[in-house]
Write a protein that holds these residues in place. Sequence first.
Motif, PDB file in Angstrom:
ATOM      1  N   GLY A 173      12.971  21.422  12.270  1.00  0.00           N
ATOM      2  CA  GLY A 173      11.842  21.416  11.350  1.00  0.00           C
ATOM      3  C   GLY A 173      10.602  20.756  11.892  1.00  0.00           C
ATOM      4  N   THR A 174      10.477  20.666  13.232  1.00  0.00           N
ATOM      5  CA  THR A 174       9.350  19.963  13.854  1.00  0.00           C
ATOM      6  C   THR A 174       8.568  20.884  14.775  1.00  0.00           C
ATOM      7  OG1 THR A 174      10.464  17.815  13.761  1.00  0.00           O
ATOM      8  CG2 THR A 174       8.704  18.052  15.379  1.00  0.00           C
ATOM      9  N   VAL A 175       7.240  20.792  14.685  1.00  0.00           N
ATOM     10  CA  VAL A 175       6.332  21.424  15.639  1.00  0.00           C
ATOM     11  C   VAL A 175       5.819  20.339  16.573  1.00  0.00           C
ATOM     12  CG1 VAL A 175       4.181  22.690  15.965  1.00  0.00           C
ATOM     13  CG2 VAL A 175       5.616  23.156  13.971  1.00  0.00           C
ATOM     14  N   ALA A 176       5.970  20.516  17.861  1.00  0.00           N
ATOM     15  CA  ALA A 176       5.493  19.540  18.843  1.00  0.00           C
ATOM     16  C   ALA A 176       4.586  20.247  19.835  1.00  0.00           C
ATOM     17  CB  ALA A 176       6.664  18.879  19.566  1.00  0.00           C
ATOM     18  N   ALA A 177       3.428  19.629  20.117  1.00  0.00           N
ATOM     19  CA  ALA A 177       2.454  20.200  21.053  1.00  0.00           C
ATOM     20  C   ALA A 177       1.971  19.102  21.985  1.00  0.00           C
ATOM     21  CB  ALA A 177       1.286  20.823  20.308  1.00  0.00           C
ATOM     22  N   GLY A 178       1.797  19.432  23.251  1.00  0.00           N
ATOM     23  CA  GLY A 178       1.386  18.443  24.238  1.00  0.00           C
ATOM     24  C   GLY A 178       0.265  18.945  25.115  1.00  0.00           C
ATOM     25  N   GLY A 179      -0.397  18.005  25.781  1.00  0.00           N
ATOM     26  CA  GLY A 179      -1.485  18.309  26.696  1.00  0.00           C
ATOM     27  C   GLY A 179      -1.762  17.118  27.581  1.00  0.00           C
ATOM     28  N   SER A 180      -2.823  17.198  28.359  1.00  0.00           N
ATOM     29  CA  SER A 180      -3.134  16.124  29.301  1.00  0.00           C
ATOM     30  C   SER A 180      -3.511  14.819  28.598  1.00  0.00           C
ATOM     31  CB  SER A 180      -4.280  16.554  30.222  1.00  0.00           C
ATOM     32  OG  SER A 180      -5.441  16.869  29.460  1.00  0.00           O
ATOM     33  N   SER A 181      -3.909  14.882  27.332  1.00  0.00           N
ATOM     34  CA  SER A 181      -4.279  13.677  26.586  1.00  0.00           C
ATOM     35  C   SER A 181      -3.134  13.129  25.748  1.00  0.00           C
ATOM     36  CB  SER A 181      -5.475  13.968  25.669  1.00  0.00           C
ATOM     37  OG  SER A 181      -6.602  14.376  26.414  1.00  0.00           O
ATOM     38  N   GLY A 182      -1.982  13.765  25.796  1.00  0.00           N
ATOM     39  CA  GLY A 182      -0.860  13.303  25.002  1.00  0.00           C
ATOM     40  C   GLY A 182      -0.338  14.380  24.086  1.00  0.00           C
ATOM     41  N   GLY A 183       0.651  14.018  23.251  1.00  0.00           N
ATOM     42  CA  GLY A 183       1.275  14.991  22.382  1.00  0.00           C
ATOM     43  C   GLY A 183       1.264  14.561  20.938  1.00  0.00           C
ATOM     44  N   ALA A 184       1.563  15.513  20.056  1.00  0.00           N
ATOM     45  CA  ALA A 184       1.593  15.259  18.622  1.00  0.00           C
ATOM     46  C   ALA A 184       2.670  16.129  18.009  1.00  0.00           C
ATOM     47  CB  ALA A 184       0.237  15.551  17.986  1.00  0.00           C
TER      48      ALA A 184
ATOM     49  N   GLN B   3       4.845   9.798  37.855  1.00  0.00           N
ATOM     50  CA  GLN B   3       6.289   9.878  37.715  1.00  0.00           C
ATOM     51  C   GLN B   3       6.590  10.528  36.374  1.00  0.00           C
ATOM     52  OE1 GLN B   3       8.860   6.314  37.431  1.00  0.00           O
ATOM     53  NE2 GLN B   3      10.241   7.372  38.849  1.00  0.00           N
ATOM     54  N   LEU B   4       7.463  11.522  36.393  1.00  0.00           N
ATOM     55  CA  LEU B   4       7.786  12.276  35.194  1.00  0.00           C
ATOM     56  C   LEU B   4       9.087  11.756  34.582  1.00  0.00           C
ATOM     57  CD1 LEU B   4       6.973  15.938  36.300  1.00  0.00           C
ATOM     58  CD2 LEU B   4       5.467  14.232  35.267  1.00  0.00           C
ATOM     59  N   HIS B   5       9.036  11.519  33.268  1.00  0.00           N
ATOM     60  CA  HIS B   5      10.212  11.094  32.528  1.00  0.00           C
ATOM     61  C   HIS B   5      10.659  12.261  31.652  1.00  0.00           C
ATOM     62  CE1 HIS B   5       9.163   6.525  32.843  1.00  0.00           C
ATOM     63  NE2 HIS B   5       8.601   7.224  33.816  1.00  0.00           N
ATOM     64  N   ILE B   6      11.914  12.641  31.770  1.00  0.00           N
ATOM     65  CA  ILE B   6      12.481  13.706  30.942  1.00  0.00           C
ATOM     66  C   ILE B   6      13.240  13.024  29.802  1.00  0.00           C
ATOM     67  CG2 ILE B   6      13.856  15.799  30.897  1.00  0.00           C
ATOM     68  CD1 ILE B   6      11.445  15.867  32.810  1.00  0.00           C
ATOM     69  N   GLN B   7      12.724  13.163  28.575  1.00  0.00           N
ATOM     70  CA  GLN B   7      13.262  12.427  27.438  1.00  0.00           C
ATOM     71  C   GLN B   7      13.806  13.370  26.370  1.00  0.00           C
ATOM     72  OE1 GLN B   7       9.746  10.263  26.229  1.00  0.00           O
ATOM     73  NE2 GLN B   7      10.204   8.541  27.582  1.00  0.00           N
ATOM     74  N   THR B   8      15.020  13.119  25.920  1.00  0.00           N
ATOM     75  CA  THR B   8      15.532  13.778  24.725  1.00  0.00           C
ATOM     76  C   THR B   8      15.155  12.893  23.537  1.00  0.00           C
ATOM     77  OG1 THR B   8      17.384  14.764  25.926  1.00  0.00           O
ATOM     78  CG2 THR B   8      17.580  14.627  23.536  1.00  0.00           C
ATOM     79  N   ILE B   9      14.405  13.443  22.580  1.00  0.00           N
ATOM     80  CA  ILE B   9      13.832  12.629  21.510  1.00  0.00           C
ATOM     81  C   ILE B   9      14.257  13.153  20.150  1.00  0.00           C
ATOM     82  CG2 ILE B   9      11.853  11.955  22.913  1.00  0.00           C
ATOM     83  CD1 ILE B   9      10.186  14.025  21.568  1.00  0.00           C
ATOM     84  N   ASP B  10      14.189  12.281  19.162  1.00  0.00           N
ATOM     85  CA  ASP B  10      14.470  12.660  17.789  1.00  0.00           C
ATOM     86  C   ASP B  10      13.289  13.456  17.246  1.00  0.00           C
ATOM     87  OD1 ASP B  10      14.112  11.836  14.668  1.00  0.00           O
ATOM     88  OD2 ASP B  10      16.231  11.964  15.220  1.00  0.00           O
ATOM     89  N   PRO B  11      13.514  14.669  16.713  1.00  0.00           N
ATOM     90  CA  PRO B  11      12.384  15.503  16.279  1.00  0.00           C
ATOM     91  C   PRO B  11      11.568  14.912  15.137  1.00  0.00           C
ATOM     92  CG  PRO B  11      14.373  16.829  16.522  1.00  0.00           C
ATOM     93  CD  PRO B  11      14.795  15.394  16.610  1.00  0.00           C
ATOM     94  N   GLN B  12      12.177  14.119  14.276  1.00  0.00           N
ATOM     95  CA  GLN B  12      11.466  13.584  13.122  1.00  0.00           C
ATOM     96  C   GLN B  12      10.706  12.300  13.432  1.00  0.00           C
ATOM     97  OE1 GLN B  12      11.147  14.932   9.918  1.00  0.00           O
ATOM     98  NE2 GLN B  12      11.963  16.727  10.981  1.00  0.00           N
ATOM     99  N   SER B  13      11.300  11.422  14.223  1.00  0.00           N
ATOM    100  CA  SER B  13      10.682  10.114  14.473  1.00  0.00           C
ATOM    101  C   SER B  13      10.022   9.997  15.842  1.00  0.00           C
ATOM    102  CB  SER B  13      11.738   9.011  14.335  1.00  0.00           C
ATOM    103  OG  SER B  13      12.719   9.132  15.367  1.00  0.00           O
ATOM    104  N   GLY B  14      10.417  10.844  16.777  1.00  0.00           N
ATOM    105  CA  GLY B  14       9.912  10.719  18.140  1.00  0.00           C
ATOM    106  C   GLY B  14      10.635   9.663  18.947  1.00  0.00           C
ATOM    107  N   LYS B  15      11.673   9.055  18.374  1.00  0.00           N
ATOM    108  CA  LYS B  15      12.439   8.027  19.075  1.00  0.00           C
ATOM    109  C   LYS B  15      13.143   8.638  20.280  1.00  0.00           C
ATOM    110  CE  LYS B  15      16.425   4.957  18.547  1.00  0.00           C
ATOM    111  NZ  LYS B  15      17.510   4.496  17.652  1.00  0.00           N
ATOM    112  N   VAL B  16      13.095   7.915  21.405  1.00  0.00           N
ATOM    113  CA  VAL B  16      13.722   8.393  22.635  1.00  0.00           C
ATOM    114  C   VAL B  16      15.216   8.097  22.583  1.00  0.00           C
ATOM    115  CG1 VAL B  16      13.794   8.173  25.137  1.00  0.00           C
ATOM    116  CG2 VAL B  16      11.604   8.060  23.946  1.00  0.00           C
ATOM    117  N   ASN B  17      16.020   9.140  22.684  1.00  0.00           N
ATOM    118  CA  ASN B  17      17.469   8.983  22.689  1.00  0.00           C
ATOM    119  C   ASN B  17      18.035   8.822  24.092  1.00  0.00           C
ATOM    120  OD1 ASN B  17      17.625   9.258  19.859  1.00  0.00           O
ATOM    121  ND2 ASN B  17      17.681  11.492  20.026  1.00  0.00           N
ATOM    122  N   SER B  18      17.436   9.463  25.075  1.00  0.00           N
ATOM    123  CA  SER B  18      17.866   9.305  26.466  1.00  0.00           C
ATOM    124  C   SER B  18      16.691   9.647  27.366  1.00  0.00           C
ATOM    125  CB  SER B  18      19.069  10.194  26.787  1.00  0.00           C
ATOM    126  OG  SER B  18      18.710  11.562  26.737  1.00  0.00           O
TER     127      SER B  18
END
Length: 613
Positions: free
Chosen positions: A327-338, A381-396
């Motif tokens: 149920g989440t829409v996520a969009a990213g760019g060079s200035s960050g994501g929302a 350095q690139l971080h590959i993060q699995t995140i919670d869709p509702q809170s954005g909390k990083v799970n791994s």
Amino acid sequence: MTQPPPPPPPHQPPQGGGFGPPQDQPPQQQPPQQQPPQQPGPGFGAPQTPAQPPAHPPQAPQGMPPAAPPPQPGFGHPQSPPPGYGYPGQQPNPYTQPQNQPQNPYGQPPGYGYPQPGMHPHPHPTGPNGGGRKSNTTLAVIVAAVVVIALVVGGVWYSQSGDAGGKEDTATSSGGTGGGDDDGTGGGGSVPAGTEKVPADASSNVLFQVPSPKVEDDTTVVVSGSWLTDKAYVKSGVAEIVGYDPDKGTELWTIPLPGPVCQASKHVTDNLTAVAFEPAMPTKAKPSNGCTQIAALDLDAGKKLWTKTAEVGGQPIRFDNITVSGGTVAAGGSSGGAAFDLETGKPLWLPKANEDCRDSGYAGGEKLVAVRRCGTYDSPQLHIQTIDPQSGKVNSEYKLAEGVDYASVVSTQPLVVAAEVGESKDAVGITDVFSIDNATGKLRIRISVPGDQFEARCSGVTRIESCTGVVVGNDRLYVETKEHAGGGEYGRTNEIVAFDLATGKQTGQRADAGDRYTITPLRMDGGNIIAYKRPPYDKGGQIVSIDGGTFKETKLLENPSVKTVRDVETRMSPQYAEILYAQGHLYMSSVYASELGNPDDKRYLVIAFGTNG
């Protein structure tokens, strides 16, 4: 919406302005565009097999610049076809290879981006009956030669054995210590059944065609985005989203937009998806207004649910990618994501100004994965993060090595990431694939996918999940190989091969395209691979289902071989077009609308096919 044009009368120049396949009668031989450097021949006694022409001439994608000439085989490579890129099958007999074959009868260069890979021979150490009497000296020489050749082969074709997780010179990882989401079977368990039905008659007819929208001269407009529901086939146009009847092509509804769609999610939740678009139409004076607007769409009802923007430092974010996960829409760019709630548009999280690390993009589907960029522009350095869709909390989290500038997500469950480590050869932004445990963030295995052997491509610079030629299922990676010489007189072909995501080794499974066809994996159907076979100049394309266990191919659809239809189909290259297949229906659509090229060249936004059975 139009029906396919009738075949041209005899002696009339065909439509396409040079973009279409060879005519039913090949033209006269043309001088080559570029003379390749003279390659050293194979060893004494080896057959002098000439280079083979492509299965189909290079198709210039709509709105895309022409490709550079493909590289030639490296020094010392014999000019004969590889036996399937490491697949342990029967090796060709060098003494029965056809000789004195005619050169390319159509005067065409090799297909787009395809080099001519050489083959390292695999001679048998014994006679044809499993071992004749030879002197010890002779046998020792043969065995030694086989060992040397095997080592060479291991360094070229079998280099994809994989690196075990935890190589600190490549990357580091952080997270818990649990076993993750994987069962440890390495893809060896039972294969789930697919849902695609096998038709009684796989031959297809054209259901409808949609002409390419008109745009200003010397401009190219993005029209990416296509979806299929039970009620509609939906496609982006210029500053609009249009729903079509899946069988008839009649327009069901239209959602107007103030500017063109610049990014579109490929994922759908309960027939809802999202797009990013410009706030106004581009002009010659201002060719871009920035991809700053986000909207959620109801694909069945034909409604725009909401429109949102996001700011950082008082400036609107220009989004480079957009996705949907649950149920989440996520969009990213060079200035960050929302991120926003898919149904209501409620903001879930927004970027903060002056952060040292910013989410450059997201991948959706079963999980939500962020590609987070930290450090300086010259040394990220690139971080590959699995995140919670509702809170954005990083799970791994998994950290790629410093110096890896861009990464693409092939799959979020299981988590598979493609990146360019060092400099890629012939691939677009790919040299390696990383299999990562979602729960712990630890590296399972790293797989090498060199561009001179595989056709997997990703646009990881801006679009995080835009890979073609590679899909994930059954805890395996299915990759399209490079086109190479086939078994026919003029044939060229390729395969899909499988890697185990637990061990990184090839499984030995191989799906052959067949002579003069090339095969591209599109998606998974349960445990089966749905693939498109791009046709030669005198055939129609095919959709096949490949059993994930046996790798047996089943034809689901075959398009007409009528030239006027082929001319439209062959422009929809899998690398530059959107291809959707479901239950006997195939939809191929462009991602660019342009007036560049021959003004008499009729172009189409969509062509749709349906089976007769």
